[in-house]
Design a protein around this motif. Structure first.
Motif, PDB file in Angstrom:
ATOM      1  N   ARG A   1      -0.236  -4.345  -8.432  1.00 31.56           N
ATOM      2  CA  ARG A   1      -1.124  -3.196  -8.601  1.00 31.56           C
ATOM      3  C   ARG A   1      -1.829  -3.198  -9.955  1.00 31.56           C
ATOM      4  O   ARG A   1      -3.033  -2.916 -10.033  1.00 31.56           O
TER       5      ARG A   1
ATOM      6  N   LEU B   1      -3.628  -7.562  -3.987  1.00 34.58           N
ATOM      7  CA  LEU B   1      -2.551  -6.618  -4.273  1.00 34.58           C
ATOM      8  C   LEU B   1      -1.189  -7.244  -4.038  1.00 34.58           C
ATOM      9  O   LEU B   1      -0.266  -7.097  -4.862  1.00 34.58           O
TER      10      LEU B   1
ATOM     11  N   SER C   1      -6.045  -0.998  -0.086  1.00 35.46           N
ATOM     12  CA  SER C   1      -5.539  -1.615  -1.314  1.00 35.46           C
ATOM     13  C   SER C   1      -6.358  -1.166  -2.519  1.00 35.46           C
ATOM     14  O   SER C   1      -5.807  -0.877  -3.588  1.00 35.46           O
TER      15      SER C   1
ATOM     16  N   ASN D   1      -6.356  -6.854  -0.247  1.00 33.48           N
ATOM     17  CA  ASN D   1      -4.940  -6.756   0.064  1.00 33.48           C
ATOM     18  C   ASN D   1      -4.195  -8.011  -0.350  1.00 33.48           C
ATOM     19  O   ASN D   1      -3.059  -7.946  -0.823  1.00 33.48           O
TER      20      ASN D   1
ATOM     21  N   ILE E   1       0.850  -1.194   0.000  1.00 39.49           N
ATOM     22  CA  ILE E   1       0.000   0.000   0.000  1.00 39.49           C
ATOM     23  C   ILE E   1       0.883   1.240   0.000  1.00 39.49           C
ATOM     24  O   ILE E   1       1.651   1.468   0.941  1.00 39.49           O
TER      25      ILE E   1
END
Length: 345
Positions: A321, A316, A243, A313, A148
């Motif tokens: 991304r 991610l 995220s 999350n 993040i």
């Protein structure tokens, strides 16, 4: 760890012994090198003596009640005069006192902070006031370690270097660094706090049994990111919500902290479209169906956003991304792709 911390707190309080007595034992008065009062519960009288300066007999802050034989230090004074029970509450009050500006010694007793019950909204507000912004702290390192990076407009997240932790009432109190999140209502009033205890280097969560705890009034409220608007992305966990916000940084977002609280989240009057960031489990399904009914009843369009794995999350961290952006793009209303996602492209 807690014992050393208590000793340090008592020593620091002792260096301001007279100020402590003025604040918590205001029914007494100074007599030479001692503060004289009825007892440790601030009863008027003359049987209890608090040493105000270090002497050959002992350090400042030590006290003895000649009538009962009781004795202790200034942490005991804070505990008994305010009627506190948990050490965490006593230590919190001591920290609040020690963080006050120097002229607090002149404050009259009637302006002293009243005790807050453990786990209350007031306790949450006091905890958050003791924290610092996340920039350059272990919180930033922890979140970046989870992939993040969009950490602007994250004032609701803060850092506490020595946040108290106790798994149950029978266990000793420990201190760990923590990410502390402010839970707020629609008027931005703090109603609660959520703590995530971290490893000392910020590489992950602390190696303890219960790594997260919330306190205060949570139902309907949330940890909020960005200014409210007519579009909101709401989910359960802080990391999962952040995220999604990492690839849509312009969208207002909220973490309700659990499926049950997500189902009950309050809507701003201006809200027209709600993205529900559901977790891939039965609780997440239940929250989505409840929110769909509630949103439809007030004329808000509700759209579910589903992760590829358990939560966003995990998506991610596992896929990156760009893959998360592509996965979310096809689930958004077309106008929101241009409005929000291209900002992050």
């Amino acid at each position: 760890m807690a014992r050393r911390h208590a000793s340090d707190l008592a020593s620091r309080l002792g260096r301001q012994a007279e100020a402590v007595c003025k604040r918590y034992l205001g029914a007494g008065r100074r007599q030479g090198s001692y503060w004289q009062v009825g007892d440790v519960r601030n009863t008027p009288g003359q049987s209890m003596f608090v040493r105000l300066k270090d002497t050959a007999k002992g350090p400042a802050g030590k006290w003895t009640d000649a009538a009962t034989g009781e004795h202790g230090d200034l942490l005991d004074v804070i505990r008994e005069s305010l009627g506190l029970i948990d050490f965490a509450d006593v230590a919190e009050e001591a920290h609040i006192f020690l963080s006050m500006p120097p002229d607090h010694e002149s404050e009259p007793k009637q302006h002293a902070r009243t005790p807050a019950s453990s786990g209350s909204a007031e306790t949450a507000r006091r905890l958050i006031a003791m924290c610092q912004p996340l920039g350059g702290t272990l919180v930033e390192a922890y979140l970046r370690g989870r992939g993040i990076t969009a950490l602007h407009v994250c004032g609701s997240l803060r850092f506490h270097s020595r946040c108290y932790y106790r798994p149950d009432e029978h266990s000793p109190t420990e201190t760990w660094p923590a990410m502390v999140a402010a839970v707020t209502d629609l008027t931005d009033k703090i109603t609660g706090a959520h703590r995530t205890w971290l490893a000392p280097d910020g590489s992950g969560k602390a190696p303890i049994d219960i790594q997260r705890k919330a306190m205060g009034d949570l139902l309907g409220h949330a940890v909020r990111f960005g200014l409210p608007g007519n579009v909101l992305a709401a989910g359960e966990g802080i990391e999962s919500v952040l995220s999604v916000r990492d690839v849509m940084p312009g969208m207002s977002a909220a973490a309700a902290l659990s499926a049950a609280h997500l189902a009950a989240i309050q809507f701003h009057d201006a809200l027209r479209r709600l993205y529900v960031l559901r977790d891939n489990d039965l609780a997440g399904d239940g929250a989505w169906h409840t929110l769909l009914e509630r949103a439809n009843a007030v004329g808000v369009e509700a759209i579910a956003l589903s992760p590829m794995l358990e939560d966003f999350n995990e998506d991610l961290r596992t896929y990156g991304r760009d893959a998360l952006m592509a996965h979310l793009r096809v689930q958004l209303a077309p106008q929101d792709v241009a409005r929000f996602m291209l900002v992050a492209a």
